[in-house]
Design a protein around this motif. Structure first.
Motif, PDB file in Angstrom:
ATOM      1  N   SER A  48       0.693  -1.288  -0.622  1.00 19.20           N
ATOM      2  CA  SER A  48       0.057  -0.080   0.057  1.00 19.20           C
ATOM      3  C   SER A  48       0.733   1.575   0.623  1.00 19.20           C
ATOM      4  N   GLY A  49       2.185   1.771   0.616  1.00 17.52           N
ATOM      5  CA  GLY A  49       3.213   2.659   0.649  1.00 17.52           C
ATOM      6  C   GLY A  49       3.289   3.085   1.480  1.00 17.52           C
ATOM      7  N   ILE A  50       2.813   2.048   2.361  1.00 12.72           N
ATOM      8  CA  ILE A  50       2.742   2.521   4.264  1.00 12.72           C
ATOM      9  C   ILE A  50       4.064   1.958   4.159  1.00 12.72           C
ATOM     10  N   SER A  51       5.690   1.450   4.054  1.00 12.70           N
ATOM     11  CA  SER A  51       6.517   0.702   4.180  1.00 12.70           C
ATOM     12  C   SER A  51       7.191   1.732   3.712  1.00 12.70           C
ATOM     13  N   TRP A  52       7.410   2.456   2.680  1.00 16.67           N
ATOM     14  CA  TRP A  52       7.995   3.663   2.736  1.00 16.67           C
ATOM     15  C   TRP A  52       7.799   4.410   3.094  1.00 16.67           C
ATOM     16  N   LEU A  53       6.491   4.998   3.426  1.00 17.77           N
ATOM     17  CA  LEU A  53       6.316   6.096   4.067  1.00 17.77           C
ATOM     18  C   LEU A  53       6.534   5.969   5.867  1.00 17.77           C
ATOM     19  N   GLU A  54       6.829   4.707   6.249  1.00 16.49           N
ATOM     20  CA  GLU A  54       7.369   4.799   7.433  1.00 16.49           C
ATOM     21  C   GLU A  54       9.400   4.243   7.585  1.00 16.49           C
ATOM     22  N   SER A  55       9.855   4.983   5.865  1.00 12.44           N
ATOM     23  CA  SER A  55      11.453   4.486   6.240  1.00 12.44           C
ATOM     24  C   SER A  55      11.759   5.604   7.068  1.00 12.44           C
ATOM     25  N   THR A  56      13.429   4.833   7.827  1.00 12.01           N
ATOM     26  CA  THR A  56      13.616   6.078   8.368  1.00 12.01           C
ATOM     27  C   THR A  56      14.514   7.030   8.044  1.00 12.01           C
ATOM     28  N   ASP A  57      15.340   6.837   6.538  1.00 10.79           N
ATOM     29  CA  ASP A  57      16.045   7.474   6.289  1.00 10.79           C
ATOM     30  C   ASP A  57      15.867   7.121   4.781  1.00 10.79           C
ATOM     31  N   GLY A  58      14.783   6.804   3.311  1.00  9.56           N
ATOM     32  CA  GLY A  58      14.305   7.122   2.301  1.00  9.56           C
ATOM     33  C   GLY A  58      14.870   5.638   1.270  1.00  9.56           C
ATOM     34  N   SER A  59      15.797   4.920   2.156  1.00  8.16           N
ATOM     35  CA  SER A  59      16.298   4.115   1.587  1.00  8.16           C
ATOM     36  C   SER A  59      16.065   2.892   2.074  1.00  8.16           C
ATOM     37  N   ALA A  60      15.365   2.483   3.013  1.00  9.53           N
ATOM     38  CA  ALA A  60      14.989   1.432   3.195  1.00  9.53           C
ATOM     39  C   ALA A  60      13.831   1.080   3.849  1.00  9.53           C
ATOM     40  N   PRO A  61      13.054  -0.071   3.124  1.00 12.27           N
ATOM     41  CA  PRO A  61      11.462   0.378   4.007  1.00 12.27           C
ATOM     42  C   PRO A  61      10.966   0.161   5.423  1.00 12.27           C
ATOM     43  N   ALA A  78       8.373  -0.226   8.884  1.00 12.27           N
ATOM     44  CA  ALA A  78       7.249  -0.550   9.091  1.00 12.27           C
ATOM     45  C   ALA A  78       6.691   0.381  10.400  1.00 12.27           C
ATOM     46  N   LEU A  79       4.990   0.426  10.230  1.00  6.33           N
ATOM     47  CA  LEU A  79       4.328   0.461  11.563  1.00  6.33           C
ATOM     48  C   LEU A  79       4.522   0.580  12.855  1.00  6.33           C
ATOM     49  N   PRO A  80       4.511   0.938  14.150  1.00  5.87           N
ATOM     50  CA  PRO A  80       5.090   0.969  15.205  1.00  5.87           C
ATOM     51  C   PRO A  80       4.601   0.208  15.782  1.00  5.87           C
ATOM     52  N   ALA A  81       3.110  -0.875  15.661  1.00  5.42           N
ATOM     53  CA  ALA A  81       2.024  -2.229  15.834  1.00  5.42           C
ATOM     54  C   ALA A  81       1.528  -2.255  14.246  1.00  5.42           C
ATOM     55  N   GLN A  82       1.171  -3.833  15.087  1.00  9.89           N
ATOM     56  CA  GLN A  82       0.366  -4.914  13.231  1.00  9.89           C
ATOM     57  C   GLN A  82      -0.937  -3.597  13.696  1.00  9.89           C
ATOM     58  N   ALA A  83      -0.548  -2.262  12.981  1.00  7.90           N
ATOM     59  CA  ALA A  83      -2.021  -1.861  13.412  1.00  7.90           C
ATOM     60  C   ALA A  83      -3.290  -2.040  12.792  1.00  7.90           C
ATOM     61  N   LEU A  84      -2.716  -2.417  11.223  1.00  3.79           N
ATOM     62  CA  LEU A  84      -4.013  -2.747  10.426  1.00  3.79           C
ATOM     63  C   LEU A  84      -5.335  -3.793  11.033  1.00  3.79           C
ATOM     64  N   ASP A  85      -4.634  -4.739  10.982  1.00  4.47           N
ATOM     65  CA  ASP A  85      -4.803  -6.615  11.564  1.00  4.47           C
ATOM     66  C   ASP A  85      -5.800  -5.406  13.260  1.00  4.47           C
ATOM     67  N   HIS A  86      -5.037  -5.019  14.275  1.00  4.49           N
ATOM     68  CA  HIS A  86      -5.513  -5.129  15.407  1.00  4.49           C
ATOM     69  C   HIS A  86      -7.090  -3.787  15.175  1.00  4.49           C
TER      70      HIS A  86
END
Length: 416
Positions: free
Chosen positions: A298-311, A313-321
């Motif tokens: 969905s693009g979330i992994s890139w939005l959660e990248s801390t350096d723009g070069s490595a994908p 993740a959200l701070p929790a399995q928020a979609l599941d919960h």
């Protein structure tokens, strides 16, 4: 999705509105139980519940919740995310890459580095494994998804009204029977929430596919756990459905059709049922998937990248919960509708639809660190092990402070 704003933010650090999504999802359950008397939950406890796997202890030891094959990988033209927590998925991943069953992580990495992301996804998926390309967000597609209901609800069949069997404030679903055919996180969170509200929840798993012990202990509260193969024991399953009020389905739509368990078939045979359905992706052709894969696609992994070069993740399995809490709220609402006007109803959502909701919410700057939060936990003795889990986040007036304990996996009888 509109709920009263939290007095304090839910401490889940992200540039996306993860805390707001979590707050609204948990509040939805309380509003479904007591729409006239809301009781706001504790933001800290919501954060703890969404990160429950990180607070779980078995005999005072945190379990290892990720397989070495559940991670991001570099390919020849990008990145992919795979999921191998279940042994059969790990085996299929290696088979899809034409690697031996004892192939090392280094061998998997080396093979993927020679492939395009598209080829890796195609070959692994064809072998029965799980792999998603790490993509950039597609705002137009997300906007199209948001034009559909976050949780779809529709009437499937007509039947006489059935009153709610309980008017208890603490256990408003006492007497309601729920058949749980889900695994992993989203579905079990939904049925755990129904059990907290007093429902009699019977979870069924195929005997040949055991659930990882930590996963069952993290979300199995208040349910009985039995073994039954839906593919070979259909008559037993339908006898259970005859006396059930709700069935919660986590199988892919294609698998449900193959097993004769599509919502339409279930409503025809059991026109009193509330049929709840969860999938990773929207549509009737949804492939297998997990929260981490949907974040990647969905693009979330890139939005959660801390350096723009490595994908990232959200701070929790928020979609599941979130999907689990939202589905539980929709099930409770469907039961109340059935009490007024009868009929079978379908309620369903997907992790990808929840992702689109999150991506459409207002964004901010990513906090440098996750704020500390208080965690209420409880302990159980399960099959001789001391299990520490997070206490409930959902609240309504008179709601229980604590979950009932999980049962040992697969040790109950498949009967009401």
């Amino acid at each position: 999705m509109r709920q009263t704003a939290a007095a304090e933010p839910v401490p889940l650090a992200s540039s996306l509105a993860v805390g707001e999504l979590a707050w609204a999802s948990v509040c939805a359950v309380g509003a479904a139980v007591r729409p006239d008397e809301l009781q706001p939950p504790d933001p800290d406890q919501i954060a703890a519940a969404y990160r429950s796997d990180r607070h779980l202890l078995i005999d005072a030891v945190p379990p290892d919740v990720w397989s070495p094959l559940s991670r991001f990988w570099q390919t020849a033209d990008g990145c992919v995310r795979t999921h191998g927590n279940y042994p059969h998925h790990a085996a299929a991943l290696k088979r899809g890459l034409a690697l031996p069953s004892d192939a090392s992580v280094e061998q998997v990495s080396g093979r993927l580095a020679t492939m395009t992301a598209a080829a890796a996804c195609r070959d692994i998926t064809a072998a029965g494994g799980l792999c998603a390309a790490v993509r950039r967000e597609d705002p137009r597609y997300d906007a199209a998804l948001r034009r559909r209901p976050l949780v779809e609800t529709r009437r499937l069949a007509d039947s006489p009204a059935r009153s709610m069997p309980s008017d208890s404030r603490a256990a408003p679903l006492a007497g309601v029977r729920v058949l749980d055919l889900t695994r992993v996180i989203a579905g079990p969170v939904a049925t755990r929430t129904l059990a907290l509200a007093g429902a009699d929840v019977l979870r069924l798993d195929p005997p040949e596919l055991p659930e990882p012990p930590w996963q069952h202990l993290d979300t199995g509260h208040g349910k009985r756990s039995a073994l039954l193969d839906a593919a070979t024991e259909a008559p037993r399953l339908h006898r259970l459905l005859t006396d059930a009020d709700v069935v919660v389905l986590g199988y892919r739509p294609a698998a449900l059709r193959r097993l004769g368990l599509s919502p339409e078939v279930l409503a025809e045979r059991h026109p009193h049922l509330v049929v709840a359905q969860l999938s990773a992706w929207p549509g009737e052709d949804s492939p297998r998937g997990f929260d981490s894969l949907v974040q990647a696609e969905s693009g979330i992994s890139w939005l959660e990248s801390t350096d723009g070069s490595a994908p990232g993740a959200l701070p929790a399995q928020a979609l599941d919960h979130s999907a689990g809490y939202l589905l539980a709220a929709a099930i409770i609402d469907a039961l109340r509708r059935r009490a007024r006007s009868g009929g079978s109803r379908l309620v369903r959502t997907s992790l990808r639809r929840v992702a689109a909701e999150l991506l459409g919410m207002p964004r901010g700057e990513r906090p440098a660190v996750t704020a500390p939060y208080a965690v209420r936990t409880q302990q159980f003795d399960v099959a001789g092990h001391v299990v520490t889990t997070v206490a409930p986040a959902v609240r309504w007036p008179g709601s229980p402070e604590w979950f009932p304990p999980p049962r040992p996996w697969g040790e109950d009888r498949a009967e009401w």
